[in-house]
Design an enzyme around this catalytic site. Structure first.
Site, PDB file in Angstrom:
ATOM      1  N   ASP A   1       0.814  -1.218   0.000  1.00  0.00           N
ATOM      2  CA  ASP A   1       0.000   0.000   0.000  1.00  0.00           C
ATOM      3  C   ASP A   1       0.848   1.269   0.000  1.00  0.00           C
ATOM      4  O   ASP A   1       2.065   1.222   0.204  1.00  0.00           O
ATOM      5  CB  ASP A   1      -0.952  -0.007   1.213  1.00  0.00           C
ATOM      6  CG  ASP A   1      -0.255  -0.408   2.518  1.00  0.00           C
ATOM      7  OD1 ASP A   1       0.991  -0.362   2.570  1.00  0.00           O
ATOM      8  OD2 ASP A   1      -0.954  -0.770   3.472  1.00  0.00           O
TER       9      ASP A   1
ATOM     10  N   ASP B   1      -7.266  -2.779  14.590  1.00  0.00           N
ATOM     11  CA  ASP B   1      -8.654  -3.126  14.232  1.00  0.00           C
ATOM     12  C   ASP B   1      -8.711  -4.359  13.324  1.00  0.00           C
ATOM     13  O   ASP B   1      -9.750  -4.661  12.755  1.00  0.00           O
ATOM     14  CB  ASP B   1      -9.346  -1.933  13.556  1.00  0.00           C
ATOM     15  CG  ASP B   1      -8.679  -1.512  12.246  1.00  0.00           C
ATOM     16  OD1 ASP B   1      -7.625  -2.082  11.874  1.00  0.00           O
ATOM     17  OD2 ASP B   1      -9.221  -0.609  11.567  1.00  0.00           O
TER      18      ASP B   1
ATOM     19  N   HIS C   1      -6.931  -4.773  10.517  1.00  0.00           N
ATOM     20  CA  HIS C   1      -6.695  -4.541   9.088  1.00  0.00           C
ATOM     21  C   HIS C   1      -5.395  -5.180   8.611  1.00  0.00           C
ATOM     22  O   HIS C   1      -4.449  -5.362   9.381  1.00  0.00           O
ATOM     23  CB  HIS C   1      -6.784  -3.051   8.709  1.00  0.00           C
ATOM     24  CG  HIS C   1      -5.629  -2.179   9.112  1.00  0.00           C
ATOM     25  ND1 HIS C   1      -5.788  -1.043   9.870  1.00  0.00           N
ATOM     26  CD2 HIS C   1      -4.308  -2.242   8.831  1.00  0.00           C
ATOM     27  CE1 HIS C   1      -4.613  -0.454  10.033  1.00  0.00           C
ATOM     28  NE2 HIS C   1      -3.689  -1.167   9.411  1.00  0.00           N
TER      29      HIS C   1
ATOM     30  N   GLU D   1      -9.542  -2.239   5.688  1.00  0.00           N
ATOM     31  CA  GLU D   1     -10.152  -1.987   6.994  1.00  0.00           C
ATOM     32  C   GLU D   1     -11.360  -2.913   7.194  1.00  0.00           C
ATOM     33  O   GLU D   1     -11.833  -3.533   6.229  1.00  0.00           O
ATOM     34  CB  GLU D   1     -10.599  -0.516   7.062  1.00  0.00           C
ATOM     35  CG  GLU D   1      -9.454   0.503   6.993  1.00  0.00           C
ATOM     36  CD  GLU D   1      -8.651   0.601   8.292  1.00  0.00           C
ATOM     37  OE1 GLU D   1      -8.764  -0.288   9.157  1.00  0.00           O
ATOM     38  OE2 GLU D   1      -7.892   1.579   8.436  1.00  0.00           O
TER      39      GLU D   1
HETATM   40  C1  GLP Z   1      -0.397   0.358   8.717  1.00  0.00           C
HETATM   41  C2  GLP Z   1      -0.096  -0.457   7.432  1.00  0.00           C
HETATM   42  C3  GLP Z   1      -0.272  -1.927   7.669  1.00  0.00           C
HETATM   43  C4  GLP Z   1       0.414  -2.312   8.964  1.00  0.00           C
HETATM   44  C5  GLP Z   1      -0.297  -1.683  10.119  1.00  0.00           C
HETATM   45  C6  GLP Z   1       0.357  -1.965  11.461  1.00  0.00           C
HETATM   46  O1  GLP Z   1      -1.593   1.037   8.716  1.00  0.00           O
HETATM   47  N1  GLP Z   1      -0.876  -0.084   6.303  1.00  0.00           N
HETATM   48  O2  GLP Z   1       0.261  -2.644   6.572  1.00  0.00           O
HETATM   49  O3  GLP Z   1       0.382  -3.692   9.128  1.00  0.00           O
HETATM   50  O4  GLP Z   1      -0.480  -0.323   9.940  1.00  0.00           O
HETATM   51  O5  GLP Z   1       1.342  -1.037  11.739  1.00  0.00           O
HETATM   52  P1  GLP Z   1       2.313  -1.131  12.976  1.00  0.00           P
HETATM   53  O6  GLP Z   1       3.189  -2.282  12.737  1.00  0.00           O
HETATM   54  O7  GLP Z   1       3.052   0.170  12.952  1.00  0.00           O
HETATM   55  O8  GLP Z   1       1.463  -1.300  14.178  1.00  0.00           O
END
Ligand code: GLP
Length: 241
Positions: free
Chosen positions: A67, A135, A137, A142
């Site tokens: 993404d 959440d 995702h 989402e």
């Molecule tokens: C972001 C990314 C995800 C990632 C998630 C967790 O929003 N788009 O791909 O897995 O958040 O992030 P973190 O590892 O910083 O908690």
């Protein structure tokens, strides 16, 4: 789904990196599905270290990221393109032309999603790395995202904007939209490795592993896949029986 409860962050990341290193040793031109976020930084550190030691090369590897924020250019430190360059690409012998990230600056986002879908069709992933949102995702899919979805422009959930605001000056600076690979393409990877650490991920990890398989927890879709390894630390495993 194989669940591994790691003894701390370093072990979790070392095990994750090991899976990627093994794939590359067997298939030097493997297609690696890559993720961003804080959790996976240790995996990239370990991969860069393994490259520096001479034990693995990324010279023929191809990469496809999940993404990118809409409006984020590759030279902007908030972008995932910048993150990937800093955390992995510039630390290895990877050929930048073999790395792919959605273009968050595209004028025509629908066309960009179609371009990315064609790219995903051409580059089936040998292994896909994932983090998980609090959440549930994956990528920026989402809660409510269809399991058969493809690349699309996603609106970030309010909780995700809040979670990710720690990486920005203020909550107002967090982009509200992102171009993300859809769940159907995540599930097309031959193998999937998902990492989670910290108590704020415990509910998402519980829902992914023990909850209903439903769109309300996007990561629960991974239970429909035959080869998923979940690497979590004790805190993130806290709610599991
Ligand atoms: C972001 C990314 C995800 C990632 C998630 C967790 O929003 N788009 O791909 O897995 O958040 O992030 P973190 O590892 O910083 O908690």
């Amino acid at each position: 789904m194989r669940l591994i409860i790691a003894d701390g962050y370093a072990e979790m990341c070392a095990r994750g990196a090991e899976i990627f290193t093994d794939v590359l040793k067997k298939k030097p031109n493997a297609v690696l599905g890559l993720a961003t976020g804080s959790t996976v930084i240790g995996v990239y550190d370990k991969l860069a270290e393994t490259f520096e030691s001479g034990a693995v090369s990324f010279g023929e590897a191809r990469t496809v990221n999940l993404d990118e924020y809409v409006g984020a250019s590759p030279d902007d430190p908030i972008s995932y393109a910048y993150y990937m360059a800093e955390k992995l690409f510039d630390r290895t012998d990877i050929d930048k032309k073999n790395t792919h990230i959605p273009d968050g600056m595209a004028e025509n986002l629908a066309a960009e999603c179609a371009r990315y879908d064609a790219l995903l069709d051409a580059l089936p992933r040998d292994v896909q790395l994932l983090g998980i949102g609090s959440d549930g995702h994956i990528g920026f899919n989402e809660p409510g995202s269809p399991f058969d979805g493809r690349t699309h422009v996603a609106a970030l959930a309010a909780s995700t904007v809040k979670d990710n605001s720690r990486l920005f000056g203020s909550i107002a600076e967090v982009p509200r939209r992102a171009v993300t690979m859809g769940i159907s393409d995540i599930l097309k990877a031959k193998r999937i490795v998902i990492l989670a650490c910290g108590a704020n991920k415990a509910k998402a990890v519980y829902d992914m592993i023990s909850g209903e398989i439903s769109e309300s927890c996007p990561a629960s879709a991974l239970r429909l896949h035959a080869d998923v390894t979940a690497l979590v630390d004790r805190e993130a495993a806290g709610r599991l029986k």
